[in-house]
Design a protein around this motif. Structure first.
Motif, short mmCIF file in Angstrom:
data_model
loop_
_atom_site.label_atom_id
_atom_site.label_comp_id
_atom_site.label_asym_id
_atom_site.label_seq_id
_atom_site.Cartn_x
_atom_site.Cartn_y
_atom_site.Cartn_z
N ARG A 1 0.83 -1.21 0.00
CA ARG A 1 0.00 0.00 0.00
C ARG A 1 0.86 1.25 0.00
NH1 ARG A 1 -3.76 -2.69 4.66
NH2 ARG A 1 -5.18 -3.85 3.28
N ILE A 2 1.89 1.26 0.83
CA ILE A 2 2.78 2.42 0.89
C ILE A 2 3.52 2.59 -0.43
CG2 ILE A 2 4.85 3.35 2.01
CD1 ILE A 2 3.87 2.04 4.60
N ALA A 3 3.95 1.48 -1.02
CA ALA A 3 4.67 1.54 -2.29
C ALA A 3 3.80 2.13 -3.39
CB ALA A 3 5.15 0.14 -2.68
N ASP B 1 5.08 -3.88 -10.04
CA ASP B 1 6.46 -4.30 -9.74
C ASP B 1 6.68 -4.32 -8.23
OD1 ASP B 1 7.10 -4.62 -12.39
OD2 ASP B 1 8.04 -2.65 -12.60
N ALA B 2 6.15 -3.30 -7.54
CA ALA B 2 6.30 -3.23 -6.08
C ALA B 2 5.52 -4.35 -5.40
CB ALA B 2 5.83 -1.87 -5.57
N VAL B 3 4.35 -4.67 -5.93
CA VAL B 3 3.54 -5.77 -5.36
C VAL B 3 4.28 -7.09 -5.51
CG1 VAL B 3 1.41 -7.10 -5.61
CG2 VAL B 3 1.33 -4.60 -5.66
N ARG B 4 4.84 -7.33 -6.70
CA ARG B 4 5.61 -8.57 -6.92
C ARG B 4 6.75 -8.68 -5.92
NH1 ARG B 4 5.36 -6.61 -12.34
NH2 ARG B 4 3.87 -7.74 -13.65
N LEU B 5 7.45 -7.56 -5.69
CA LEU B 5 8.58 -7.57 -4.79
C LEU B 5 8.15 -7.88 -3.36
CD1 LEU B 5 11.63 -7.03 -4.41
CD2 LEU B 5 11.05 -4.63 -4.00
N SER B 6 7.05 -7.28 -2.94
CA SER B 6 6.61 -7.48 -1.56
C SER B 6 6.11 -8.90 -1.33
CB SER B 6 5.51 -6.47 -1.21
OG SER B 6 4.36 -6.67 -2.02
#
Length: 349
Positions: A191-193, A222-227
């Protein structure tokens, strides 16, 4: 008119008349520079500052109409008074269309002096107003550019700060032993990302009022995949983007909805192994259609809702700001969530 002596460039091939005009206008406080042809007029204009140009129609080998566009190009805000011995209205109209401020018909006697003096006085005043207007426009442009630089810097700093917070939460999630705590922290990081990515798009954009929604959602996913990678999920995410310009406040609402839907699908759609979550952004004449679909256990097959329900509340709240809602389609397998947003909403302040 101010007390400072006004300078006039008088372009006429008649040297005797040029000297006469100089003497007559000098009595009214004007300093007159005479140029005998077009080349001399342009040379004088390039080397000195004038308040008004008086341009005669007949310049011997050329006409004032030939010279007028070059004067306008060289000094766009300098008023030009066109003088012609012809009473043909067509010449005056042509001169005014080419950018002359006024025209005076050349005659013998005091009428010419009176008309010329009146035209000069008005032209000087117009020149002053034009210069003040240009100065104000430059100051406004400089202030705007300065504000844009400051805004870009603010977005840069906010993006960096949110990236730092996101990294700290990710580290905490990695260190957590409790699965529920880890999952909650991973979702919070995503969410923050989503908000941080918006600010990163803004400070790299030429127009901070809007963003390319397709590019923004690419960075969000991309940020969701990373998290989610840290949770051990084997599910993957594919994205079919579309180039859609969207106001920044609306974009962040779409980004939050995508974050919640994709994170939920990655966590719950494929409990027994790998699978794919498909995100599609389509541009339509009346707006956009966003879908998030998977081939997993499905909405009904997933059983009771898991977690705190915060994600559902975020989705509903963000959809409300878009004058829309997220609908779950009846599909043979898996889950398909769809968001439709009218174009007017994406552009509305």
């Amino acid at each position: 008119m101010s007390d400072a002596q006004k300078r006039i460039l008088y372009v006429d091939d008649d040297a005797a008349l040029g000297r006469l005009v100089q003497r007559r206008l000098a009595r009214h406080g004007f300093a007159v520079v005479h140029a005998g042809d077009a080349a001399a007029g342009l040379e004088a204009l390039a080397g000195d500052a004038f308040d008004v140009v008086i341009l005669d129609h007949d310049l011997g080998t050329s006409t004032g109409l030939d010279l007028l566009p070059r004067i306008r190009e060289q000094a766009p805000s300098l008023p030009v008074i066109y003088v012609t011995a012809s009473t043909e209205l067509a010449i005056a109209v042509e001169a005014l269309k080419a950018g002359a401020f006024d025209y005076v018909v050349k005659t013998v006697g005091e009428d010419f002096d009176t008309l010329l003096l009146s035209a000069i006085t008005q032209a000087v005043e117009k020149g002053i107003l034009l210069r003040l207007k240009e100065k104000a426009e430059r100051e406004v442009a400089e202030a705007r550019d300065h504000a844009l630089v400051l805004l870009a810097e603010v977005n840069h700093r906010v993006s960096n700060s949110l990236a730092l917070v996101s990294s700290l939460i990710r580290m905490q999630a990695a260190a957590s032993k409790d699965p529920e705590t880890k999952a909650a922290l991973v979702t919070t990081q995503a969410r923050i990302a989503a908000v941080g990515d918006l600010h990163r798009n803004l400070y790299t954009s030429d127009d901070v009022r809007s963003v390319d929604l397709g590019a923004y959602l690419t960075s969000v996913l991309d940020a969701v995949r990373l998290s989610v990678a840290d949770t051990g999920s084997a599910a993957t995410v594919s994205f079919t983007p579309a180039a859609v310009l969207c106001r920044t406040d609306k974009a962040v609402s779409v980004g939050m909805i995508v974050t919640e839907l994709v994170t939920n699908a990655l966590k719950y759609a494929y409990p027994d192994g790998a699978g794919e979550v498909r995100v599609t952004l389509a541009a339509e004449p009346d707006g956009i259609v966003l879908t998030v679909a998977d081939d997993g256990v499905g909405w009904r097959g997933a059983g009771p809702a898991r977690g705190s329900g915060l994600g559902s509340r975020i989705i509903a709240s963000m959809a409300k700001t878009l004058d829309s809602q997220v609908d779950y389609l009846d599909v043979p397998a898996g889950t398909c969530a769809r968001l439709q947003v009218p174009a007017a909403v994406l552009e509305r302040r």
